[in-house]
Design a protein around this motif. Structure first.
Motif, PDB file in Angstrom:
ATOM      1  N   SER A 101       0.805  -1.222   0.000  1.00 31.88           N
ATOM      2  CA  SER A 101       0.000   0.000   0.000  1.00 31.88           C
ATOM      3  C   SER A 101       0.834   1.267   0.000  1.00 31.88           C
ATOM      4  O   SER A 101       0.277   2.364  -0.131  1.00 31.88           O
ATOM      5  CB  SER A 101      -0.939   0.003   1.211  1.00 31.88           C
ATOM      6  N   TYR A 159       0.807   1.272  -4.447  1.00 33.17           N
ATOM      7  CA  TYR A 159      -0.488   1.124  -5.101  1.00 33.17           C
ATOM      8  C   TYR A 159      -1.622   1.456  -4.126  1.00 33.17           C
ATOM      9  O   TYR A 159      -1.430   1.418  -2.907  1.00 33.17           O
ATOM     10  CB  TYR A 159      -0.662  -0.302  -5.609  1.00 33.17           C
ATOM     11  N   PRO A 160      -2.810   1.734  -4.644  1.00 31.54           N
ATOM     12  CA  PRO A 160      -3.946   1.961  -3.747  1.00 31.54           C
ATOM     13  C   PRO A 160      -4.133   0.796  -2.780  1.00 31.54           C
ATOM     14  O   PRO A 160      -4.086  -0.373  -3.166  1.00 31.54           O
ATOM     15  CB  PRO A 160      -5.128   2.091  -4.720  1.00 31.54           C
ATOM     16  N   ASP A 161      -4.333   1.136  -1.528  1.00 34.01           N
ATOM     17  CA  ASP A 161      -4.484   0.165  -0.452  1.00 34.01           C
ATOM     18  C   ASP A 161      -5.581  -0.839  -0.777  1.00 34.01           C
ATOM     19  O   ASP A 161      -6.677  -0.487  -1.201  1.00 34.01           O
ATOM     20  CB  ASP A 161      -4.823   0.924   0.840  1.00 34.01           C
ATOM     21  N   ALA A 170     -10.340   6.613   0.466  1.00 37.14           N
ATOM     22  CA  ALA A 170      -9.384   5.957  -0.443  1.00 37.14           C
ATOM     23  C   ALA A 170     -10.080   5.445  -1.704  1.00 37.14           C
ATOM     24  O   ALA A 170      -9.691   4.430  -2.265  1.00 37.14           O
ATOM     25  CB  ALA A 170      -8.664   4.816   0.272  1.00 37.14           C
ATOM     26  N   ARG A 222      -5.292   6.400  -3.976  1.00 33.64           N
ATOM     27  CA  ARG A 222      -4.405   6.540  -2.815  1.00 33.64           C
ATOM     28  C   ARG A 222      -5.198   7.106  -1.630  1.00 33.64           C
ATOM     29  O   ARG A 222      -6.061   7.980  -1.778  1.00 33.64           O
ATOM     30  CB  ARG A 222      -3.240   7.478  -3.146  1.00 33.64           C
ATOM     31  N   ARG A 226       1.415  10.501  -1.085  1.00 30.88           N
ATOM     32  CA  ARG A 226       1.903   9.463  -1.997  1.00 30.88           C
ATOM     33  C   ARG A 226       1.472   9.772  -3.430  1.00 30.88           C
ATOM     34  O   ARG A 226       0.576  10.578  -3.671  1.00 30.88           O
ATOM     35  CB  ARG A 226       1.393   8.092  -1.546  1.00 30.88           C
ATOM     36  N   THR A 227       2.125   9.107  -4.368  1.00 33.71           N
ATOM     37  CA  THR A 227       1.869   9.403  -5.775  1.00 33.71           C
ATOM     38  C   THR A 227       0.432   9.053  -6.160  1.00 33.71           C
ATOM     39  O   THR A 227      -0.146   8.065  -5.688  1.00 33.71           O
ATOM     40  CB  THR A 227       2.844   8.639  -6.688  1.00 33.71           C
ATOM     41  N   ASP A 228      -0.138   9.881  -7.040  1.00 33.49           N
ATOM     42  CA  ASP A 228      -1.482   9.622  -7.563  1.00 33.49           C
ATOM     43  C   ASP A 228      -1.433   9.019  -8.966  1.00 33.49           C
ATOM     44  O   ASP A 228      -2.457   8.890  -9.629  1.00 33.49           O
ATOM     45  CB  ASP A 228      -2.297  10.915  -7.588  1.00 33.49           C
ATOM     46  N   ASP A 276      -3.788   6.090  -9.557  1.00 40.87           N
ATOM     47  CA  ASP A 276      -5.210   6.255  -9.257  1.00 40.87           C
ATOM     48  C   ASP A 276      -6.091   6.012 -10.482  1.00 40.87           C
ATOM     49  O   ASP A 276      -7.274   5.694 -10.350  1.00 40.87           O
ATOM     50  CB  ASP A 276      -5.478   7.666  -8.716  1.00 40.87           C
ATOM     51  N   ASP A 327       3.602  -0.904   5.221  1.00 36.00           N
ATOM     52  CA  ASP A 327       3.091  -0.482   3.919  1.00 36.00           C
ATOM     53  C   ASP A 327       4.092  -0.792   2.808  1.00 36.00           C
ATOM     54  O   ASP A 327       3.743  -0.731   1.629  1.00 36.00           O
ATOM     55  CB  ASP A 327       2.826   1.028   3.910  1.00 36.00           C
TER      56      ASP A 327
END
Length: 785
Positions: free
Chosen positions: A81, A84-86, A128, A169, A174-176, A179, A363
C-alpha cells in the motif's frame, strides 16, 4: 476458547523436523554450533525456545525452513500500500512478488449492505476511493465509537454498487499516478482466489459499529472460513473476541488484540488501552498475540529521538503472547536516531540484542523482508558480499554538519572506504574542507557577523556571497558550522540536536585524521574554482594541496592511504598529473544520456576514474525511472571505474521505483547497474549493504533483485504517465577539453575596511609568489629614495 499459542499440527511437524535436524547437525556441525549461539537465535516468542542447532541450520539455509527459524513475520498492510492503492489486487500482487515467501497479507475487513466482506482500509469509503464522485448525494452520518462521523459507509452500499467506483491513494503525500488504473474493491474471496496463496490476516476494526447496523462480523467470519484459510484475526474490541472465542476450533486462526493509543478508550469495556496493557494475563484469556503501535515498545521524546525501550515485548512473551507492531512505512517521519533509514528502524525492533517482535505491519513489505532476511544478525565485521567503494560526501553529512571533525569521524566509524575533502582557500592561504566556496551554504548565522564581506563574483555565483577567500583561517575557525537540510521544503530535517556540532578542519588536519584509521583505503580531495583563485585572488589551490599532502607524508610512501584528486575541470587534473602520481577523478557535472568515444579517450589522458550523477545512469521523469543509459558500461569498457553521486537516505530524494528505501536504490546501482562506488551523505547505509547476506546466496531473493528501470511506467495508465522528457545530452570531446590553468596572478593589497591583509603569512606555496613580488616592490622603492 481459542487462545492457542500455535497450531498443534505445526507443532508435531516442527518437533519431528527438529529431531531430525538436531541429529544431523550435531554430528556434522558440532564445532560450529557454539559460534552461532549468540547471533543466530531469534528472540521472538517461538524463537526463544528454538535450540541452538536449529538456529545454526537456519543460518546455513536461510528462509528454507521458515517454521524452524521463527523469524518475525512480514505483514503487508493492504498489500504493497506504500505504492499502489491500499487493498487493490495490484497492491497484494506486488507484495507477494517482492516479499519473503511467507508474507502475510493484511485485509481491513468491511461489510457491505448485503453482508459480504470486502478489503478496504477505512470505514469511510471516501478516504481511499472515488465514491464521493460517483454517489455525491449518499453521504451519511453515523455514531462511530461515540463520535458522530460523516462519510460514505460500506453498510449503505451493495457489492454491485461498490463496483462502480475506483480505489485511489488514501495518503495524499503518496503518488497519484496509479489512481487511474481502474482498481476495484475486492471481496476477501477475490483476493484469495486471485493470489492462490496462504497467509491471510483479517482486521476487524469496527465490529460494534456493524452490529449496530444489524451486520454480524462473527457470522461472516465463520461462514467465509469454510472456503478461505484465515491465519490471523485482529481487532481493537474486547467483546468481539468474547463472541468468537471457541467458534473456530483448535486449528482456527490466531487471535490478536489490537491496541490503539494509550489514552484511547476501548469501546466495549470503557477502559483505556493503557490500562488494559497493564493486565496482559487478561488479554491472554481471549488472544494469542497483541498488535501495538511502535511507540509502545520504542517511545520517542518530544524532539523525536528514541528513549530506552519498554519491557513490553519481554513481558508479553512471558505471558505467552506474541507481539506484532504496526505503523511501519518508508515515507513517514521516523526517529532521528535512524538517519532516515527504514531498514535501521526495522532492525531496532527485530534485532536489537534484547528482544525481537514477532511480526511487523508494513506499507512497504519489500523493506521489512530485506531487514529481516538480509540484514538481521550481521555484525560490522561480517563478510562482505559485494565489493565497491563507499565514498563519503563531506563525511557523514546527513548526521552532522559537513566537513567537520564529527562528520568525518562518524563516516569512518560507519564504514566509509574513502572520506572526502572539498578544498576551499582562506584569504591567508590555508586550504581547508568545506562543501561550498560560499560560506553562507555551510555556516550558521554568518550574515550577522561578516555581512560586510559579502561580494559579487559572477565567475562563481549569480548572487552575492560571503566567500572563503574573504576571511582568514582563524576567522573561519571561529564560525559555527550548520548541518545541511536539503529537504527543508518538505519539512524534513536532519539531526537537530547536532545541527551545529563539530568544528571545521584544515586539509592538514583532515589528512592526519585519515592516516590514523587503517580501515580507510583512501581520501578523495576535490578541487574547484582553481582558475578563478589563481587569476583573481592570487591563491594557488593546486600547489596548496600538493604541499599539504607532502607535509602530511602522503607523497613519500610513509602512508598506504590512497589519494584521489577530483575536479570538474580537466585543466586542474592535468596540472596535478604533471606534478604528482596521485590518482585523478574526473567529475561530469552535467546529466548525460551518452558519452562519445572521443570524449572517453580524452578523459583517459588525465583521469583514472569518473564521477557521474544518478540521473546519468537511470534517467527519470517526475521521479519515475524511464530507463537505463549505457554510460556506465561504456566507461568501464575503457577501464574507467565509475562512481555515482549523490546518495541520500531521505525518501524524497529517490525515484518511486526504489520504494522510498535507500537500500533498494543502492541495490539498483550496485547490483543492477554495476557501478564501482557510491558517494553518499550516509555512509552507514551503503557500508551495511556490502554485508548483505542475501547477495551471497545462489538464488537471490526477490526483495534483493534490482528494480526494472521504467517498470512502473509500464503498469501505469497512459493518461497518468508523467510528461515525456527530452533526451539527456551526449557528452562529447568539446565538453572535456579546456585550456591550461593560467599562472598565479598576485592580488594587489586592499584597504577596504574589514578585509584582511593579503600579505598575511601563509603556510604553503600558493601565496609565496605574491609575497615575494610585494617585497621586491618594497626594496625597489627604497633604492629609488
Amino acid at each position: 476458547m481459542n487462545s492457542r499459542p500455535s497450531n498443534p499440527t505445526k507443532l508435531v511437524i516442527r518437533s519431528s523436523t527438529l529431531l531430525f535436524c538436531g541429529v544431523v547437525l550435531i554430528h556434522l556441525f558440532a564445532a560450529q554450533i557454539d559460534a552461532q549461539r549468540s547471533t543466530s537465535r531469534w528472540q521472538t516468542l517461538n524463537g526463544e525456545s528454538c535450540s541452538h542447532f536449529i538456529s545454526f541450520f537456519c543460518a546455513l539455509f536461510p528462509r528454507k525452513q521458515e517454521n524452524l527459524c521463527d523469524a518475525p513475520l512480514v505483514i503487508a498492510r493492504g498489500g504493497f500500500s506504500g505504492l499502489y492503492p491500499d487493498s487493490s489486487i495490484a497492491a497484494y500482487q506486488l507484495a507477494t512478488l517482492t516479499s519473503v515467501a511467507d508474507v502475510v497479507l493484511w485485509c481491513d475487513l468491511q461489510l457491505t449492505k448485503d453482508g459480504l466482506g470486502i478489503c478496504f482500509p477505512d470505514l469511510n469509503l471516501a478516504n481511499a476511493s472515488t465514491i464521493d464522485r460517483v454517489y455525491p448525494n449518499r453521504e451519511k452520518s453515523y455514531s462511530v465509537n461515540g463520535v458522530t462521523t460523516k462519510g460514505w459507509f460500506p453498510n449503505d452500499f451493495s457489492l454491485t454498487e461498490l463496483q462502480n467506483f475506483l480505489l485511489i491513494r488514501g495518503i495524499l503525500s503518496r503518488t497519484d499516478r496509479f489512481d487511474g488504473n481502474g482498481y476495484l474493491i475486492s471481496t476477501i474471496e477475490d483476493v484469495v482466489t486471485t493470489l492462490n496463496r496462504e497467509g491471510f490476516w483479517l482486521n476487524v476494526q469496527h465490529d460494534a459499529f456493524y452490529e449496530q447496523q444489524n451486520l454480524s462480523m462473527s457470522s461472516f467470519l465463520l461462514s467465509v472460513s469454510r472456503t478461505v484459510s484465515i491465519d490471523f484475526i485482529s481487532s481493537p474490541e474486547v467483546n468481539f473476541f468474547k463472541k468468537i472465542t471457541g467458534s473456530f476450533g483448535r486449528n482456527g486462526p490466531t487471535f490478536v488484540f489490537q491496541f490503539l493509543g494509550k489514552e484511547d478508550f476501548e469501546p466495549t469495556t470503557n477502559r483505556t488501552y493503557g490500562s488494559i496493557l497493564s493486565n496482559l494475563t487478561f488479554v491472554k484469556t481471549f488472544a494469542s498475540g497483541i498488535l501495538v503501535p511502535k511507540s509502545y515498545i520504542l517511545p520517542l521524546d518530544d524532539e523525536q529521538y528514541l528513549v530506552p525501550h519498554t519491557s513490553l515485548v519481554q513481558d508479553a512473551h512471558k505471558a505467552g503472547l506474541q507481539v506484532y507492531v504496526s505503523g511501519f512505512a518508508n515515507d513517514v517521519d521516523i526517529a532521528y536516531n535512524y538517519s532516515s533509514d527504514p531498514v535501521s528502524e526495522y532492525l531496532s525492533f527485530v534485532d536489537n540484542g534484547d528482544f525481537s517482535v514477532d511480526g511487523v505491519l508494513s506499507d512497504f513489505p519489500i523493506t521489512a523482508s530485506a531487514a529481516v532476511d538480509c540484514f538481521s544478525h550481521i555484525g560490522r565485521n561480517a563478510t562482505k558480499q559485494v565489493d565497491f567503494l563507499v565514498i563519503s560526501k563531506d563525511g557523514a553529512s546527513g548526521d552532522y554538519p559537513g566537513c567537520t571533525d564529527l562528520a568525518y569521524e562518524k563516516a569512518i566509524k560507519d564504514g566509509a572506504d574513502v572520506i572526502d575533502c572539498s578544498v576551499q582557500m582562506s584569504s591567508d592561504g590555508v586550504p581547508f574542507c568545506l562543501r561550498s566556496i560560499d560560506l553562507r551554504n555551510s555556516i550558521a548565522a554568518l550574515q550577522n557577523t561578516f555581512s560586510n564581506r559579502s561580494t559579487s563574483v559572477p565567475e562563481i555565483s549569480s548572487v552575492p556571497g560571503i566567500f572563503t577567500f574573504s576571511l582568514t583561517w582563524p576567522e573561519i575557525q571561529s564560525l559555527t558550522p550548520a548541518i545541511s537540510n536539503p529537504f527543508r521544503v518538505y519539512r524534513i530535517f536532519r539531526n537537530p540536536r547536532e545541527k551545529n556540532s563539530g568544528k571545521l578542519i584544515s586539509l592538514s588536519q583532515f589528512l592526519d585524521l585519515a592516516k590514523t584509521y587503517t580501515s580507510l583505503s583512501g581520501v578523495l580531495i576535490s578541487v574547484e574554482n582553481a582558475a578563478y583563485l589563481r587569476e583573481k585572488q592570487g591563491l594557488d589551490v593546486v600547489q596548496a594541496v600538493l604541499d599539504t599532502l607532502t607535509e602530511a607524508g602522503y607523497s613519500n610512501g610513509t602512508t598506504t592511504t590512497k589519494v584521489m584528486i577530483q575536479s570538474t575541470n580537466s585543466s586542474v587534473l592535468v596540472d596535478f598529473k604533471k606534478q604528482s602520481k596521485y590518482e585523478t577523478v574526473y567529475k561530469i557535472e552535467e546529466t548525460i544520456g551518452n558519452i562519445r568515444d572521443s570524449a572517453i579517450e580524452d578523459i583517459k589522458k588525465f583521469a583514472n576514474a569518473v564521477v557521474i550523477n544518478k540521473d546519468s545512469v537511470f534517467p527519470n521523469s517526475d521521479s519515475f525511472l524511464t530507463g537505463q543509459t549505457n554510460v556506465v558500461e561504456r566507461l568501464q569498457k575503457s577501464q574507467l571505474p565509475v562512481y555515482v553521486e549523490l546518495f541520500r537516505n531521505e525518501f524524497v530524494s529517490q525515484a518511486y521505483d526504489f520504494f522510498s528505501d535507500a537500500t533498494v536504490e543502492i541495490n539498483a546501482y550496485i547490483y543492477g547497474a554495476g557501478i564501482n562506488g557510491t558517494i553518499t551523505e550516509f555512509p552507514f547505509t551503503a557500508a551495511r549493504y556490502k554485508r548483505n547476506r542475501c547477495l551471497g546466496r545462489e538464488e537471490v531473493p526477490p526483495y534483493m533483485l534490482p528494480v526494472n528501470p521504467g517498470g512502473l511506467l509500464n503498469v501505469m495508465s497512459p493518461l497518468s504517465l508523467p510528461p515525456a522528457q527530452a533526451p539527456n545530452q551526449d557528452f562529447i570531446e568539446a565538453d572535456v577539453t579546456e585550456p591550461p590553468l593560467s599562472p598565479v596572478i598576485a592580488k594587489a593589497p586592499t584597504s577596504t575596511p574589514g578585509t584582511p591583509s593579503t600579505i598575511a603569512q601563509a603556510p604553503s606555496g600558493q601565496t609565496r609568489l605574491k609575497l615575494s613580488l610585494l617585497l621586491s616592490v618594497f626594496f625597489l622603492s627604497l633604492l629609488l629614495l
